[in-house]
Design an enzyme around this catalytic site. Structure first.
Site, PDB file in Angstrom:
ATOM      1  CD  GLU A  39      -1.171   0.786   3.614  1.00 48.11           C
ATOM      2  OE1 GLU A  39      -2.375   0.923   3.404  1.00 48.11           O
ATOM      3  OE2 GLU A  39      -0.625   1.134   4.675  1.00 48.11           O
ATOM      4  CG  HIS A  68      -1.886   4.749   2.603  1.00 49.95           C
ATOM      5  ND1 HIS A  68      -2.199   6.085   2.478  1.00 49.95           N
ATOM      6  CD2 HIS A  68      -1.451   4.580   3.881  1.00 49.95           C
ATOM      7  CE1 HIS A  68      -1.966   6.696   3.628  1.00 49.95           C
ATOM      8  NE2 HIS A  68      -1.513   5.802   4.495  1.00 49.95           N
TER       9      HIS A  68
HETATM   10 FE   LIG Z   1       1.235   1.279   5.470  1.00 55.34          FE
HETATM   11 FE   LIG Z   2      -2.246   1.344   6.108  1.00 53.28          FE
END
Ligand SMILES: [Fe+2]
Ligand SMILES: [Fe+2]
Length: 257
Positions: A39, A68
């Site tokens: 991420e 993310h």
């Molecule tokens: Fe992370």
């Molecule tokens: Fe995260």
């Protein structure tokens, strides 16, 4: 069946260290399956197609993620077509991408499942506990080994989840905080567990980011754009060996690169 797990890979420094570290760890541990959380792999925020291909090219089998995952908008163009890139399963219905994959290794059907906690995180997610129950009920006959990346902030939520799913899973590891925890263990009903694997990212830093901006925020409360830190990389990983579905060995790896 030997599984090697890396936590959140942070930016170019994280990717470079991972690339250099992998041949060495492969020789030492000969893992059958290598996972990482991607991420933060592109510039510290999200993942691009190029970075996805780079991680796959290093020999990462499955890339999990978390909050993310959506940071680089181009992810919407390829997440549907890349089976080996996961996003948490408990996003609401209609969100692109998938939350699990089943692979075969040495004749063993291994399922990798990605879930995300809700404590101090998005309130828009479905309950990860009941999402797990539903998933397990529906798919349990389709795999022999179940591995879960539980992406979460609160140690309490991760532990509660792990104990709730102990015996129904083979390995549950946490990601997201970028800080490794020292509690790797085998739970009473046989599930291997660690609260957080920790990142593959530059250190010293504030969870992989240069300290200047976070410190500024803590001092003045004015939002700042974060930059991935430079310098040495802390590589955190977890190695788990299974024999006949049982955990034979669980060990933490921490190296500076
Ligand atoms: Fe992370
Ligand atoms: Fe995260």
């Amino acid at each position: 069946m030997k599984v090697l797990v890396f936590g959140d890979v942070v930016g170019r420094p994280g990717r470079r260290a991972l690339k250099e570290f992998l041949p060495k760890v492969r020789e030492e541990l000969s893992p059958d399956l290598i996972l990482c959380n991607g991420e933060n792999s592109a510039g510290g925020f999200g993942i691009t197609l190029k970075v996805y291909e780079e991680l796959k090219g290093m020999g990462i089998d499955v890339i999990t993620s978390g909050n993310h995952i959506w940071d680089k908008r181009e992810v919407f163009n390829f997440i549907e077509s890349k089976r080996h890139l996961l996003r948490p399963l408990n996003y609401p219905e209609g969100v692109p991408g998938r939350g699990f994959i089943i692979l075969e290794r040495k004749g063993i059907r291994v399922c990798i499942l990605n879930l995300m906690g809700r404590v101090f995180m998005s309130p828009h997610l479905e309950n990860p506990f009941t999402t797990f129950d539903k998933f397990y009920q529906e798919y349990k006959r389709e795999f022999d080994l179940l591995i879960v990346d539980f992406h979460g902030e609160a140690t309490s939520e991760k532990l509660a989840f792990a104990l709730y799913c102990d015996g129904r899973t083979n390995l549950i590891y946490g990601s997201h905080t970028h800080i490794p925890t020292a509690d790797e263990t085998i739970l009473p009903k046989g599930t291997a567990y660690v609260t957080d694997v920790g990142m593959v990212g530059p250190f010293p830093s504030v969870i992989g980011m240069r300290e200047r901006e976070p410190v500024e925020i803590f001092l003045r409360g004015i939002p700042k754009r974060f930059e991935v830190a430079k310098g040495k990389v802390m590589i955190n990983a977890l190695f788990v060996e299974f024999e006949g579905g049982k955990v034979k060995e669980i060990k933490r790896i921490k190296e500076f690169w």
